[in-house]
Design a protein around this motif. Structure first.
Motif, mmCIF file in Angstrom:
data_model
loop_
_atom_site.group_PDB
_atom_site.id
_atom_site.type_symbol
_atom_site.label_atom_id
_atom_site.label_comp_id
_atom_site.label_asym_id
_atom_site.label_seq_id
_atom_site.Cartn_x
_atom_site.Cartn_y
_atom_site.Cartn_z
ATOM 1 N N HIS A 112 -17.802 8.861 33.702
ATOM 2 C CA HIS A 112 -17.425 7.922 33.139
ATOM 3 C C HIS A 112 -16.074 8.021 32.266
ATOM 4 O O HIS A 112 -16.403 9.120 31.593
ATOM 5 N N CYS A 113 -15.546 7.190 32.338
ATOM 6 C CA CYS A 113 -14.005 7.062 31.439
ATOM 7 C C CYS A 113 -13.677 5.515 30.959
ATOM 8 O O CYS A 113 -14.026 4.624 31.349
ATOM 9 N N ARG A 114 -13.378 6.075 29.659
ATOM 10 C CA ARG A 114 -12.660 4.775 28.706
ATOM 11 C C ARG A 114 -11.278 3.847 29.399
ATOM 12 O O ARG A 114 -11.701 2.795 29.559
ATOM 13 N N THR A 115 -10.294 4.257 30.127
ATOM 14 C CA THR A 115 -9.669 3.489 30.474
ATOM 15 C C THR A 115 -8.955 4.586 31.790
ATOM 16 O O THR A 115 -9.851 5.537 32.470
ATOM 17 N N GLN A 157 -6.450 5.683 33.126
ATOM 18 C CA GLN A 157 -5.692 6.767 32.607
ATOM 19 C C GLN A 157 -6.099 7.193 32.605
ATOM 20 O O GLN A 157 -5.839 8.935 33.051
ATOM 21 N N GLU A 158 -7.067 7.442 32.061
ATOM 22 C CA GLU A 158 -7.938 8.752 31.400
ATOM 23 C C GLU A 158 -8.335 8.975 33.352
ATOM 24 O O GLU A 158 -9.239 10.058 33.319
ATOM 25 N N ALA A 159 -9.553 8.194 33.834
ATOM 26 C CA ALA A 159 -10.023 8.013 35.566
ATOM 27 C C ALA A 159 -9.050 8.983 36.329
ATOM 28 O O ALA A 159 -9.124 9.514 36.426
ATOM 29 N N GLU A 160 -7.918 8.849 36.005
ATOM 30 C CA GLU A 160 -6.316 8.808 37.413
ATOM 31 C C GLU A 160 -6.318 10.502 36.670
ATOM 32 O O GLU A 160 -5.938 11.383 37.307
ATOM 33 N N ALA A 161 -6.079 10.963 35.260
ATOM 34 C CA ALA A 161 -5.556 12.459 34.890
ATOM 35 C C ALA A 161 -7.019 13.491 35.199
ATOM 36 O O ALA A 161 -6.734 14.209 35.396
ATOM 37 N N ILE A 162 -8.380 12.799 34.998
ATOM 38 C CA ILE A 162 -9.024 13.885 35.498
ATOM 39 C C ILE A 162 -9.764 13.173 37.030
ATOM 40 O O ILE A 162 -9.600 15.192 37.610
ATOM 41 N N LYS A 163 -9.389 13.068 37.130
ATOM 42 C CA LYS A 163 -8.895 13.196 39.065
ATOM 43 C C LYS A 163 -8.281 13.788 39.358
ATOM 44 O O LYS A 163 -8.882 14.764 40.200
#
Length: 58
Positions: A2-5, A7-13
């Motif tokens: 789970h990500c808050r944004t 943008q955070e999800a794209e960075a983790i991916k």
């Protein structure tokens, strides 16, 4: 995960892709998707709002 944004999800991916590449592995391009989990409080419009995990749709 789970990500808050988004943008955070794209960075983790991107970080996961880099880590897997170091092990000579890669994510499946059509099976790896960032999904917006809608509920009563989250009502945004996004292209992907459900996902399939081990044959069970969520």
């Amino acid at each position: 995960m789970h990500c808050r944004t988004g943008q955070e999800a794209e960075a983790i991916k991107a970080a996961l892709q880099a880590r897997l590449a170091g092990c000579q592995l890669e994510m499946h391009p059509t099976k790896t998707t960032i999904v917006y989990c809608k509920d009563g409080k989250r009502r945004g419009l996004y292209p992907y709002v459900t996902f399939d995990f081990l044959g069970c749709e969520s």
